[in-house]
Design an enzyme around this catalytic site. Structure first.
Site, mmCIF file in Angstrom:
data_model
loop_
_atom_site.group_PDB
_atom_site.id
_atom_site.type_symbol
_atom_site.label_atom_id
_atom_site.label_comp_id
_atom_site.label_asym_id
_atom_site.label_seq_id
_atom_site.Cartn_x
_atom_site.Cartn_y
_atom_site.Cartn_z
ATOM 1 N N LEU A 172 46.505 19.627 37.208
ATOM 2 C CA LEU A 172 47.969 19.694 37.198
ATOM 3 C C LEU A 172 48.422 21.077 36.749
ATOM 4 C CD1 LEU A 172 48.893 16.450 35.188
ATOM 5 C CD2 LEU A 172 48.644 16.694 37.677
ATOM 6 N N LYS A 173 49.412 21.621 37.430
ATOM 7 C CA LYS A 173 50.029 22.854 36.949
ATOM 8 C C LYS A 173 50.981 22.486 35.819
ATOM 9 C CE LYS A 173 48.381 26.012 39.864
ATOM 10 N NZ LYS A 173 47.556 27.147 39.396
ATOM 11 N N ASP A 198 46.472 23.484 34.317
ATOM 12 C CA ASP A 198 46.422 24.928 34.531
ATOM 13 C C ASP A 198 47.780 25.527 34.176
ATOM 14 O OD1 ASP A 198 46.063 27.500 35.353
ATOM 15 O OD2 ASP A 198 45.608 27.035 37.456
ATOM 16 N N ASN A 200 48.505 28.898 34.009
ATOM 17 C CA ASN A 200 48.750 30.224 34.597
ATOM 18 C C ASN A 200 49.350 31.212 33.587
ATOM 19 O OD1 ASN A 200 49.167 28.315 37.358
ATOM 20 N ND2 ASN A 200 47.910 30.142 37.595
ATOM 21 N N GLU A 228 43.482 25.278 31.448
ATOM 22 C CA GLU A 228 43.148 26.539 32.117
ATOM 23 C C GLU A 228 44.180 27.621 31.803
ATOM 24 O OE1 GLU A 228 42.033 25.765 36.158
ATOM 25 O OE2 GLU A 228 42.701 27.734 36.805
ATOM 26 N N ASP A 253 40.643 31.640 33.988
ATOM 27 C CA ASP A 253 40.719 31.874 35.427
ATOM 28 C C ASP A 253 41.143 33.335 35.635
ATOM 29 O OD1 ASP A 253 41.445 32.046 38.078
ATOM 30 O OD2 ASP A 253 42.946 30.462 38.041
ATOM 31 N N LYS A 277 36.449 32.603 40.958
ATOM 32 C CA LYS A 277 37.041 32.792 42.287
ATOM 33 C C LYS A 277 36.268 33.890 43.006
ATOM 34 C CE LYS A 277 41.441 30.722 41.379
ATOM 35 N NZ LYS A 277 42.827 30.830 40.914
#
Ligand code: MG
Length: 374
Positions: A172-173, A198, A200, A228, A253, A277
């Site tokens: 989930l963001k 996540d 960000n 994250e 990340d 990534k």
């Protein structure tokens, strides 16, 4: 393999619905493909760059231009220096170095690798050294659920329900103010779901930051696999502080933009789970090295994604079979987020088997090239 020509293709795709994140909303998904033509066959490489980039990744137009100039120039110069022979895939990364050139290197490397594999009759999973029984079982698929445009908890639960039906892990963001309550509601609706969040890099410590720290701590007890990138990618000291504060493991990340940065994060104690990534590590060969170092450091890792088409996702599905990738990767079916996909991507029961024919993935259906160098 004599390099005969290079072509650059562009797909202007749209997301099925906007994907909301703490760092902005994704609406369109331009995708570049590089095709390398040789005397023994072709190779294709997909560029991972997103329309607006991210806080640490260059935007699509910049990477497109860099592929069309630096990418093609250095590949052709390397071939010229070898009497016209394509350089081996393992030598592509060093032609470009890292930083903003990493996504260019990754695109060129994928195309060279694809050409090599097709010429040798070998699938990517075998070249990477994936165990045949692991490849046959397929990689576990994780899905992403963005912040709903209407910020409705019912909308969120509906999206998680759809994602959970297609995958074995849901991410989930979150952002400050869209965190504790959405996670609580999702966890109540799906008690057994493998769930992670996540952020960000949207939380702050320091002045007034106590509140952010307590918001993150309030997520402990929700049974999350990890949180994250809670804080700014460069602040490894603060990330280590948060990792020590929270029971939930901290995943990095955006902080992991190179092997060197990853080793720094390990040394600081800032990285308890790694999202790798490939585009940031110059391609799948760099990502293979990264997962090996994660395994050596005892840090669980997963293959991260940038909403690729099925072509790059099949490359990542092969990569995900390596032993350092212990958690389900961002390998969900592009049909779930893109209006079209140039290759078939057959997810079955939450798993995706890597492409088991020569090459990285099936030849993508793309139309005509935008640029060509003969
Ligand atoms: Mg992330």
């Amino acid at each position: 393999m004599k390099l005969e020509a290079v072509e650059l293709y562009r797909l202007d795709l749209a997301f099925r619905r906007p994907v909301g994140t703490a760092a902005g909303t994704h609406r369109r998904r331009p995708v570049a493909f590089l095709r390398i033509l040789t005397d023994t066959g072709d190779g294709w490489g997909e560029c991972a760059a997103m329309e607006g980039g991210t806080s640490v990744d260059p935007a699509f137009e910049a990477v497109w231009k860099a592929i069309a100039t630096t990418g093609v120039d250095r590949l052709r110069a390397a071939a010229d220096a070898r009497g016209g022979e394509l350089p081996p895939a393992a030598q592509v990364g060093p032609l470009f170095g890292g930083g903003d050139h990493a996504p260019v290197a990754a695109t060129v490397e994928m195309a060279v690798l694809d050409a090599e594999l097709r010429a040798r009759g070998e699938p990517l999973w075998r070249r990477l050294g994936v165990d045949p029984s692991v490849a046959a079982a397929g990689a576990a698929v994780g899905s992403l659920v963005g912040i709903p445009a209407d910020r409705g908890l019912d909308t969120l639960v509906g999206a998680v329900s759809a994602a959970a039906a297609r995958s074995v892990r849901v991410r989930l963001k979150i952002e400050p103010g869209w965190d504790v309550e959405p996670v609580r509601v999702v966890r109540r609706a799906f008690p057994a779901l493998s769930l992670q969040v996540d952020a960000n890099a949207s939380y702050r410590l320091g002045s007034g930051g106590l509140d952010d720290a307590s918001r993150l701590a309030a997520l402990d007890g929700a049974g999350l696999t990890c949180i994250e990138q809670p804080l700014s990618p460069a602040d490894l000291t603060a990330l280590a502080d948060v990792a020590a504060l929270l029971e939930t493991p901290v995943c990095l990340d955006e902080s992991l933009t190179s092997l060197r940065r990853m080793r720094d994060a390990f040394r600081y104690g800032a990285c308890e789970v790694a999202c790798i990534k490939p585009a940031r590590f110059g391609g799948v060969l760099g990502a293979r090295r990264a997962q090996q170092e994660c395994a050596e450091a005892g840090v669980p890792a997963f293959v991260g994604g940038f909403f690729e088409t099925g072509f790059a996702r099949l490359a990542h599905a092969a990569l995900a079979g390596l032993p350092g990738f212990t958690l389900p990767g961002d390998l969900s079916d592009p049909a779930g987020y893109l209006v079209a996909d140039p290759v078939e991507y057959p997810v079955r029961a939450g798993r995706i088997a890597p492409y088991d024919a020569p090459g990285v993935a099936p030849v993508p259906e793309l139309g005509s090239p935008v640029l060509r160098w003969a």
